[in-house]
Scaffold this active site. Structure first.
Site, PDB file in Angstrom:
ATOM      1  CG  HIS A 271       3.047   1.991  -7.887  1.00 23.48           C
ATOM      2  ND1 HIS A 271       2.872   2.728  -6.667  1.00 23.48           N
ATOM      3  CD2 HIS A 271       3.867   1.172  -6.911  1.00 23.48           C
ATOM      4  CE1 HIS A 271       3.604   2.628  -5.858  1.00 23.48           C
ATOM      5  NE2 HIS A 271       3.979   1.902  -5.379  1.00 23.48           N
TER       6      HIS A 271
ATOM      7  CD  GLU B  39       3.493   6.535  -8.967  1.00 23.24           C
ATOM      8  OE1 GLU B  39       2.765   5.919  -8.294  1.00 23.24           O
ATOM      9  OE2 GLU B  39       4.405   6.328  -7.484  1.00 23.24           O
TER      10      GLU B  39
ATOM     11  CG  ASP C  86      -0.378   4.807  -7.284  1.00 24.64           C
ATOM     12  OD1 ASP C  86       0.051   3.817  -7.387  1.00 24.64           O
ATOM     13  OD2 ASP C  86       0.637   5.662  -7.799  1.00 24.64           O
TER      14      ASP C  86
ATOM     15  CG  ASP D  42      11.474   0.257  -7.235  1.00 28.14           C
ATOM     16  OD1 ASP D  42      11.960  -0.599  -6.831  1.00 28.14           O
ATOM     17  OD2 ASP D  42      10.430   0.342  -7.411  1.00 28.14           O
TER      18      ASP D  42
HETATM   19  P1  PGA Z   1       4.331  -1.810  -0.321  1.00 29.24           P
HETATM   20  O1  PGA Z   1       4.593  -1.503  -1.636  1.00 29.24           O
HETATM   21  O2  PGA Z   1       4.945  -3.342  -0.689  1.00 29.24           O
HETATM   22  O3  PGA Z   1       5.608  -1.519   1.212  1.00 29.24           O
HETATM   23  O4  PGA Z   1       2.982  -2.009   0.482  1.00 29.24           O
HETATM   24  C1  PGA Z   1       4.265  -1.747  -2.442  1.00 29.24           C
HETATM   25  C2  PGA Z   1       4.579  -0.929  -3.579  1.00 29.24           C
HETATM   26  O5  PGA Z   1       4.618   0.370  -3.460  1.00 29.24           O
HETATM   27  O6  PGA Z   1       5.046  -1.711  -4.477  1.00 29.24           O
END
Ligand code: PGA
Length: 234
Positions: free
Chosen positions: A131, A136, A129, A67
């Site tokens: 994702h 999302e 959440d 992304d």
């Molecule tokens: P993080 O983010 O590794 O900074 O916890 C993971 C994500 O949001 O996919």
């Protein structure tokens, strides 16, 4: 889906780096799907170590990142910059071998992945959440690369990366859930306690649009790496 429990994020990173080593030995021109965020950092550190030790080379490999933000306030806030500073500038990918989705290429990103031969190994973090990428809750399981609106929950979680949370972008381009599902091997890493509910949804084993990570449940080759602290909290 295999759950693999380890003592520390560092141990997780070093173990997954061995998968990279094995794959690159068999297939020097492997295609990697890469993720940003705090979670994969120990993996990238281990890959840099392995490269410096002469154990791996990315000279014939390619990568497709999951992304990228739309309208990141500064270049330093982009995921391209994150990958450059945390991995790419320390190893030997060839120029042009690292791909990112963008507003301009989002309609053809899946096709570019397919034409490169498909992703051999996809690395994923996970949001609180559930994702994966910026898919999302309620993202269709058959989604391809698309423009995604970030939820307030995600913007709040990511605000730490931006100067003043109000600048956190509202939109990103992300591989879709189907794009991710097409990878031949998927490794999802979760190493902090904010991910407990998301990992619970995977343990429950029921596909649910409210938990995008559950789109992976039927995939034949998924490894979920967890710290023992997180596993104990599930
Ligand atoms: P993080 O983010 O590794 O900074 O916890 C993971 C994500 O949001 O996919």
């Amino acid at each position: 889906m295999r759950f693999i429990i380890m003592d520390t994020p560092k141990e997780i990173g070093e173990t997954i780096a061995k998968d990279f080593e094995e794959l690159l030995k068999k297939k020097p021109d492997a295609i990697f799907g890469l993720a940003t965020g705090s979670t994969p950092l120990p993996l990238y550190a281990a890959l840099i170590e392995d490269y410096k030790a002469g154990k791996i080379s990315f000279k014939d490999a390619k990568s497709f990142n999951l992304d990228e933000y739309v309208n990141a306030p500064k270049e330093e806030d982009t995921y391209r910059y994150f990958m450059k500073t945390n991995l790419f500038e320390h190893v030997d990918f060839k120029e042009g071998a690292n791909h990112f989705p963008s507003f301009e290429n989002m309609k053809t990103y899946d096709k570019s992945i397919d034409e490169a031969g498909g992703i051999d190994l996809q690395i994923l973090g996970i949001g609180r959440d559930g994702h994966v990428g910026f898919n999302e809750p309620d993202t269709p399981f058959d989604s391809l690369t698309h423009l995604a609106e970030l939820t307030e929950n995600t913007r709040e979680a990511n605000a730490r990366f931006f100067k003043g949370g109000e600048e956190t972008p509202h939109e990103a381009i992300t591989m879709g859930l189907k794009t991710i599902y097409k990878a031949r091997h998927i490794i999802l890493i979760a190493s902090d306690l904010t991910k407990v509910d998301a990992i619970r949804s995977l343990k429950k084993g029921v596909k649910d649009l409210a938990w995008p990570c559950t789109s992976l449940l039927t995939h034949p080759n998924v490894d979920i790496y967890l710290t023992k602290e997180l596993f104990a909290a599930i």
